[in-house]
Enzyme design. Structure first.
Site, PDB file in Angstrom:
ATOM      1  N   PHE A 198     125.165 -29.120  36.736  1.00 21.40           N
ATOM      2  CA  PHE A 198     124.314 -29.016  37.918  1.00 21.40           C
ATOM      3  C   PHE A 198     123.125 -29.956  37.811  1.00 21.40           C
ATOM      4  O   PHE A 198     122.520 -30.080  36.741  1.00 21.40           O
ATOM      5  CB  PHE A 198     123.741 -27.597  38.061  1.00 21.40           C
ATOM      6  CG  PHE A 198     124.745 -26.501  38.180  1.00 21.40           C
ATOM      7  CD1 PHE A 198     125.199 -26.085  39.428  1.00 21.40           C
ATOM      8  CD2 PHE A 198     125.219 -25.852  37.051  1.00 21.40           C
ATOM      9  CE1 PHE A 198     126.106 -25.045  39.539  1.00 21.40           C
ATOM     10  CE2 PHE A 198     126.132 -24.812  37.155  1.00 21.40           C
ATOM     11  CZ  PHE A 198     126.579 -24.406  38.407  1.00 21.40           C
ATOM     12  N   ASP A 199     122.765 -30.557  38.928  1.00 21.31           N
ATOM     13  CA  ASP A 199     121.441 -31.154  39.056  1.00 21.31           C
ATOM     14  C   ASP A 199     120.431 -30.023  39.185  1.00 21.31           C
ATOM     15  O   ASP A 199     120.792 -28.868  39.447  1.00 21.31           O
ATOM     16  CB  ASP A 199     121.409 -32.062  40.291  1.00 21.31           C
ATOM     17  CG  ASP A 199     120.062 -32.725  40.501  1.00 21.31           C
ATOM     18  OD1 ASP A 199     119.384 -33.035  39.503  1.00 21.31           O
ATOM     19  OD2 ASP A 199     119.671 -32.897  41.666  1.00 21.31           O
ATOM     20  N   GLY A 200     119.141 -30.349  39.009  1.00 22.58           N
ATOM     21  CA  GLY A 200     118.115 -29.323  39.083  1.00 22.58           C
ATOM     22  C   GLY A 200     117.475 -29.195  40.454  1.00 22.58           C
ATOM     23  O   GLY A 200     117.808 -28.302  41.238  1.00 22.58           O
TER      24      GLY A 200
END
Length: 298
Positions: free
Chosen positions: A161-163
């Site tokens: 996941f990106d943040g």
């Protein structure tokens, strides 16, 4: 007792995200649904090739064992019911225990996500994904040209996941977009102890955490945070996850480096990011999806 999907991780997925229907889709997009229907019927006995999210779905379904129903996958598709025959036939060919489907013959299917209590919606249709996100469902547009997942981790679901604007809100991203990197770093360092608001994929991460804690002899879950943040802005992200009581197995604070090669080494079954440039970078190496959320993801 009525049948219920309560307490299960529910993944709603379009037929194009699960299988490679790109050739057939050219007929569908020509607004000739009867020709598309006929083509799918002609190929009924020919299993479709695995699509971008196939590995993710197959592995998640492996969390089910015996009477323990932990994951439910439902086909939610703009296909017509007749074309749905080939979808289910292909599922049977690959041994995917998928029993439920909603086929809308060109209409947007997002409205069926609520009665399904979907934790994730994957589709190649951008409008459907945006509609789902606007209504609070974690959703991503799969890139059909993405690289397929490797077979290197047959007993482990790997999700990255990106943040900001994915797991977290776009609060910090808005500062970066408006005032630049230096102000972003100052903003985040000053708020290191203040958890970030939740982003659209926090509910999915929470549901995955339950799977991770349960585990099975057949399948485990490994997660990664892959973000453009760097020190000192990394601390707020880590502390936010701690506040949520969610554990991430790996974290990559890349300070703007291209994410694709790092993801190639992590070898996820799927990667979620809000920025198209990062998704395109990732898609050359791993299955990837665009989360059209936040100030930079629209």
């Amino acid at each position: 007792m009525p049948v219920t999907l309560a307490d299960q991780l529910v993944v709603a997925i379009s037929s194009r995200a699960l299988f490679d229907f790109e050739e057939e889709n050219t007929v569908f997009e020509a607004n000739d649904d009867r020709a598309y229907m006929q083509l799918q019927l002609q190929r009924l006995e020919k299993p479709a090739r695995p699509g971008v999210a196939f590995s993710l779905v197959r592995k998640l379904l492996s969390f089910n064992s015996g009477d323990a129903a932990r994951v439910e996958v439902v086909i939610v598709s703009r296909n017509d019911p007749v074309s749905g025959l080939r979808v289910f036939r292909s599922c049977q060919h690959y041994g995917l225990p998928i029993q439920r489907g909603v086929f809308t013959r060109g209409a947007s299917p997002w409205r069926y996500l609520k009665p399904l209590s979907a934790n994730l919606f994957l589709s190649a249709n951008e409008a459907d994904v945006r509609a789902a996100l606007e209504r609070g469902f974690p959703a991503a547009r799969v890139l059909p040209h993405s690289a397929r997942a490797t077979d290197a981790h047959p007993n482990e679901v790997r999700i990255a996941f990106d943040g900001d604007a994915v797991l977290f809100s776009d609060e910090a991203e808005r500062v970066f977009q408006a005032d630049g990197l230096d102000e972003f770093q100052r903003h985040e360092a000053a708020r290191a102890a203040s958890p970030l608001p939740a982003g659209p994929f926090k509910p999915l991460l929470t549901a995955l955490q339950r799977l991770q804690r349960e585990g099975t002899a057949a399948m485990r879950l490994r997660t990664a945070l892959v973000t453009a943040r760097s020190a000192p802005a990394h601390e707020r992200a880590v502390r936010t996850l701690m506040d949520w009581q969610i554990e991430i197995d790996e974290a990559m604070f890349l300070g703007g480096l291209a994410k694709g090669e790092f993801l190639r080494e992590f070898e996820p079954d799927f990667f979620f990011d809000d920025q198209t440039r990062h998704v395109e970078s990732a898609a050359g190496h791993v299955p990837a999806g665009h989360v059209a959320a936040g100030v930079a993801g629209g």
